[in-house]
Design an enzyme around this catalytic site. Structure first.
Site, PDB file in Angstrom:
ATOM      1  N   ARG A 148     -54.748  60.796  23.992  1.00 29.47           N
ATOM      2  CA  ARG A 148     -54.145  59.462  24.086  1.00 29.47           C
ATOM      3  C   ARG A 148     -54.035  58.821  22.701  1.00 29.47           C
ATOM      4  O   ARG A 148     -53.052  58.154  22.397  1.00 29.47           O
ATOM      5  CB  ARG A 148     -54.970  58.583  25.035  1.00 29.47           C
ATOM      6  N   HIS A 200     -52.117  50.497  29.466  1.00 32.27           N
ATOM      7  CA  HIS A 200     -53.047  49.458  29.030  1.00 32.27           C
ATOM      8  C   HIS A 200     -52.526  48.105  29.505  1.00 32.27           C
ATOM      9  O   HIS A 200     -51.329  47.849  29.430  1.00 32.27           O
ATOM     10  CB  HIS A 200     -53.155  49.435  27.502  1.00 32.27           C
ATOM     11  N   TYR A 211     -56.454  52.534  19.403  1.00 31.36           N
ATOM     12  CA  TYR A 211     -56.060  53.941  19.473  1.00 31.36           C
ATOM     13  C   TYR A 211     -55.322  54.400  18.216  1.00 31.36           C
ATOM     14  O   TYR A 211     -55.230  55.590  17.953  1.00 31.36           O
ATOM     15  CB  TYR A 211     -55.127  54.163  20.671  1.00 31.36           C
TER      16      TYR A 211
END
Length: 379
Positions: free
Chosen positions: A303, A326, A335
């Site tokens: 991810r 999200h 991320y």
């Protein structure tokens, strides 16, 4: 205290079974859990609204964490002299919790926790918070300047991860799946874990789903994703998504096609227990068999990889957040570019010199994000 460290991992594993099977375990755990609730004073002290209060249920993941902390606290409440006596009654420890009579103070709990195993400062603080709430004690904070051995260890690992070339890792695994796993027979028990790991890995890489989300997909779901580019489902549960109808996206086409090719020959292979660590074990084994060496392999690196690539190629942060399922783009920010993701897949070496300027221009252009996404789908 004994001359040697009797409070250790092996000793704890034996006591863990004993603690959980104790007749009073569930009732005292429920009491300790209920004491973690924080009711606002304006409700608690209001003569009108206090009688309408209801206990909001804890999430299953929260209860799992609470149970783990509770077991460790009970274990650490047992004095050293009793730790080798498996016939010892835990009534004293359960009475202490039930009546909020102190056996050990928070600092002694910290000492015993650190004796048991190497933990991070954050984990230790969360356990202490649970303990002080449970025992109605004043707040206890681990000093700010403290860095525990486990924190130092993880810091070193994170430094190494920054230099980890994720694209090389992912390409190595994909090559291994194509060369070795694709034609394996699931009739052989030893091969089933590798086949499961390969299918779930490819689904994660193709959709950005989490490991326990990806294993819920069927062959029919993959067919829809590949054909239409999207899948609307009311049966696939996504983490922190309350909606009954969730949307999944085809981000990278080739991994999904590879997943379908393997999955269609083994259509029942992902039918495993809901609450199991098997997918994570399969993932680690896949990396080991591929020859990938990582100190702390984690499935969510995929991810991170997809988010960074999408964002760096010009897809707006809000769009990346949506693709990663999200609820907030603030979550997605964590991320971005955590790892060295490798050469930008949407650029040649020559174009990389202007990468940052081009990406920002694309994010400011509504049309660019669609083009970037199409590129990924054709991969």
């Amino acid at each position: 205290m004994n001359g040697f460290n009797v409070r250790n991992e092996n000793n704890f594993n034996s006591w863990k079974i004993k603690i959980q099977s104790a007749p009073r375990f569930e009732s005292v755990f429920d009491l300790a859990t209920d004491r973690q609730r924080c009711t606002p004073d304006e409700v608690k002290n209001n003569s009108l609204w206090s009688k309408y209060m209801f206990p909001k249920p804890f999430a299953p993941t929260t209860l799992k964490s609470y149970k783990s902390r509770f077991i460790k606290i009970v274990y650490c409440s047992v004095d050293d002299v009793h730790l080798e006596d498996m016939s010892y009654s835990l009534d004293k420890e359960f009475d202490s919790i039930e009546n909020q009579t102190l056996l050990i103070d928070p600092q002694e709990l910290c000492r015993r926790m650190l004796e048991l195993r190497s933990v991070t400062k954050e984990t230790l603080q969360l356990t202490i918070n649970f303990y002080t709430n449970m025992m109605n004690l004043p707040e206890y904070k681990i000093p700010r300047m403290v860095m525990l051995p486990r924190d130092k260890e993880l810091k070193n690992i994170r430094e190494k991860e920054k230099n980890l070339m994720l694209k090389n890792v992912i390409d190595t695994i994909l090559n291994f799946i194509n060369d070795k796993i694709k034609m394996l027979n699931s009739d052989y028990v030893h091969d089933r874990g590798l086949i499961r790991g390969a299918i779930v890995f490819c689904i994660m890489l193709g959709t950005g789903m989490r490991i326990n989300e990806a294993r819920q997909l069927s062959v029919d779901d993959l067919n829809v994703l590949i054909k239409r580019g999207k899948l609307h489902s009311d049966t696939i549960n996504l983490k922190r998504k309350r909606s009954r109808n969730n949307t999944l996206n085809n981000i990278k086409m080739k991994p999904l096609e590879l997943a379908r090719e393997i999955y269609s020959r083994n259509p029942t292979i992902l039918q495993i227990s809901k609450n199991t660590s098997t997918p994570f074990k399969d993932f680690r084994r896949l990396l080991e068999e591929s020859g990938v060496e990582m100190e702390r392999p984690r499935s969510n690196m995929i991810r991170h990889y997809l988010s960074s690539n999408l964002y760096n190629s010009g897809v707006p942060l809000q769009k990346v957040a949506k693709l990663m399922n999200h609820e907030s783009s603030a979550s997605t920010k964590h991320y971005l570019n955590k790892y060295n993701i490798g050469l930008d897949e949407t650029s040649s070496e020559e174009e990389n010199n202007n990468d940052d300027d081009d990406a920002q221009h694309n994010r400011n252009s509504s049309g660019s994000s669609g083009e970037s996404l199409l590129y990924y789908r054709n991969e």
